[in-house]
Design a protein around this motif. Structure first.
Motif, PDB file in Angstrom:
ATOM      1  N   ALA A  46      43.401 114.259   1.272  1.00 54.92           N
ATOM      2  CA  ALA A  46      43.851 115.580   1.723  1.00 54.92           C
ATOM      3  C   ALA A  46      42.730 116.290   2.478  1.00 54.92           C
ATOM      4  CB  ALA A  46      44.287 116.418   0.522  1.00 54.92           C
ATOM      5  N   ILE A  47      43.116 117.184   3.389  1.00 57.04           N
ATOM      6  CA  ILE A  47      42.134 117.917   4.177  1.00 57.04           C
ATOM      7  C   ILE A  47      42.507 119.394   4.203  1.00 57.04           C
ATOM      8  CG2 ILE A  47      41.431 115.980   5.637  1.00 57.04           C
ATOM      9  CD1 ILE A  47      43.393 116.889   7.715  1.00 57.04           C
ATOM     10  N   TRP A  48      41.490 120.232   4.377  1.00 58.65           N
ATOM     11  CA  TRP A  48      41.660 121.685   4.521  1.00 58.65           C
ATOM     12  C   TRP A  48      41.226 122.074   5.925  1.00 58.65           C
ATOM     13  CZ3 TRP A  48      43.400 124.882   0.471  1.00 58.65           C
ATOM     14  CH2 TRP A  48      43.514 124.264  -0.781  1.00 58.65           C
ATOM     15  N   LEU A  49      42.031 122.912   6.582  1.00 58.67           N
ATOM     16  CA  LEU A  49      41.745 123.334   7.944  1.00 58.67           C
ATOM     17  C   LEU A  49      41.764 124.851   8.046  1.00 58.67           C
ATOM     18  CD1 LEU A  49      44.003 120.930  10.057  1.00 58.67           C
ATOM     19  CD2 LEU A  49      41.536 120.754   9.708  1.00 58.67           C
ATOM     20  N   ALA A  50      40.806 125.385   8.778  1.00 54.78           N
ATOM     21  CA  ALA A  50      40.801 126.801   9.154  1.00 54.78           C
ATOM     22  C   ALA A  50      41.058 126.885  10.651  1.00 54.78           C
ATOM     23  CB  ALA A  50      39.468 127.449   8.800  1.00 54.78           C
ATOM     24  N   GLY A  51      41.490 128.057  11.100  1.00 50.75           N
ATOM     25  CA  GLY A  51      41.682 128.266  12.518  1.00 50.75           C
ATOM     26  C   GLY A  51      43.108 128.553  12.921  1.00 50.75           C
ATOM     27  N   THR A  52      44.063 128.443  11.976  1.00 56.13           N
ATOM     28  CA  THR A  52      45.426 128.851  12.301  1.00 56.13           C
ATOM     29  C   THR A  52      45.479 130.376  12.356  1.00 56.13           C
ATOM     30  OG1 THR A  52      46.017 128.764   9.950  1.00 56.13           O
ATOM     31  CG2 THR A  52      46.485 126.811  11.275  1.00 56.13           C
ATOM     32  N   THR A  53      46.455 130.901  13.076  1.00 54.62           N
ATOM     33  CA  THR A  53      46.559 132.352  13.270  1.00 54.62           C
ATOM     34  C   THR A  53      46.988 133.037  11.974  1.00 54.62           C
ATOM     35  OG1 THR A  53      47.175 131.995  15.568  1.00 54.62           O
ATOM     36  CG2 THR A  53      47.614 134.168  14.643  1.00 54.62           C
ATOM     37  N   VAL A  54      46.246 134.056  11.584  1.00 57.98           N
ATOM     38  CA  VAL A  54      46.562 134.802  10.359  1.00 57.98           C
ATOM     39  C   VAL A  54      47.898 135.529  10.530  1.00 57.98           C
ATOM     40  CG1 VAL A  54      45.764 136.612   8.795  1.00 57.98           C
ATOM     41  CG2 VAL A  54      44.108 135.064   9.864  1.00 57.98           C
ATOM     42  N   ASN A  55      48.687 135.547   9.452  1.00 60.11           N
ATOM     43  CA  ASN A  55      49.989 136.232   9.447  1.00 60.11           C
ATOM     44  C   ASN A  55      50.948 135.690  10.504  1.00 60.11           C
ATOM     45  OD1 ASN A  55      49.143 137.972   7.344  1.00 60.11           O
ATOM     46  ND2 ASN A  55      48.223 139.371   8.825  1.00 60.11           N
TER      47      ASN A  55
END
Length: 321
Positions: A243-252
């Motif tokens: 499994a992987i965790w990603l940041a950078g998607t648009t909040v809300n």
């Protein structure tokens, strides 16, 4: 013999041709291969970012709970019905035996370690109640014919435990078998674990199970399958089941997550089973506690399925009157 002035340009040209050959042939380079909105591939590894997405470490609370649960070795067994059996009924009752996994829910903090059960491509059911190591789930609204199921031990945040014995899969048939509607017994098929809670959170967890996946890299360059993961407008390839965790998607904002299981030449394997599209709606509720950077010792215990340990520890630290 070429002059010394031509050696450097020729070397650069050969290197460029080698890189282009690798990308065109679809070889997965070590780590990740990202495909941006324009379709051009870029490598990602070791915390680098491509486009808006960036691989990040799991939230601090997730790491705390995982460490607390490391001592367990969950084991699931199918009790009834027998795998691949024909059931003369419009409904199904699955009974599982669950060993060495502290299934439970905290009334204030939310679901703890649990068992997820998925039938066909339906959203996974999160089950948090067991009776003498037995777990029973009844499903009434299935159509006649053949169905497949997966079950796995899950962490509070929904990620599947992938140690030996922690996952099981099988088939059953209501009234009679219907050939060609389900994967064959040894055929690879994909389960998207990511859709467990259905909300777009930050960071985003991507998790999956590939059943019957051929062994990879028995010799150099022997990739038998790849998984193409797409988050909104960005795609990348992976060749493992971590499994992987990603940041950078648009909040809300909503997320569209697609998972496609590919063979060694980049074609989708049996698309009806192995091309999954997941819609995650913008979260309008309070973030779950496991997204926090840090939990107290008591919170870790309560989210690790050990409610009785709390009172014992509190009693130990209470000053006598």
């Amino acid at each position: 013999m070429p002059s010394l002035g031509l050696l450097l340009p020729l070397g650069l040209l050969m290197a460029a041709l080698f890189i282009i050959t690798i990308l065109v042939s679809g070889i997965v380079v070590p780590g990740w291969l990202f495909l941006g909105p324009g379709g051009s591939p870029d490598p990602l590894s070791g915390g680098m970012s491509v486009g808006q997405l960036q691989e990040v470490a799991p939230p601090g609370a997730v790491q705390q709970i995982r460490q607390k649960l490391q001592r367990y070795q969950p084991n699931l067994q199918l009790i009834t019905p027998n795998n691949d059996s024909v059931i003369k009924s419009d409904s199904i009752e699955l009974m599982l035996e669950v060993r060495d996994w502290p299934v439970g829910t905290d009334s204030e903090l939310g679901i703890g370690p649990h068992v997820a059960v998925q039938v066909d491509n339906r959203p996974a059911l999160q089950l948090d109640e067991i009776d003498e190591n037995r777990l029973l789930v009844r499903i009434d609204d299935l159509s006649p014919g053949s169905h497949r199921f997966s079950a796995w031990a899950a962490y509070p945040w929904g990620e599947a435990v992938k140690t030996p014995g922690a996952m099981i899969q099988g088939r059953f048939h209501l009234w009679q078998r219907t050939e060609g509607t389900q994967p064959q017994e040894k055929e690879p098929w994909l389960v998207a674990v990511t859709n467990t809670n259905g909300s777009a959170l930050q960071p985003i967890l991507l998790d999956w199970i590939i059943w019957n996946a051929p062994l990879q890299n028995l010799r150099d360059g022997d990739e038998r399958w790849k998984l193409r993961l797409s988050v909104n407008d960005e795609s990348f390839l992976v060749d493992s089941q971590e499994a992987i965790w990603l940041a950078g998607t648009t909040v809300n904002s909503d997320n569209l997550v697609q998972m496609e299981l590919l063979n060694e030449i980049g074609e989708i394997i049996t698309p009806v089973f192995n091309n999954q599209l997941i819609h995650q709606s913008a979260s309008k509720t309070t973030n779950p506690i496991w997204l926090q950077a840090h939990l107290t010792d008591e919170e870790v215990i309560r989210l690790s399925g050990e409610p009785y340990a709390i009172s014992l520890e509190l009693e130990h630290f209470t000053e006598p009157k």
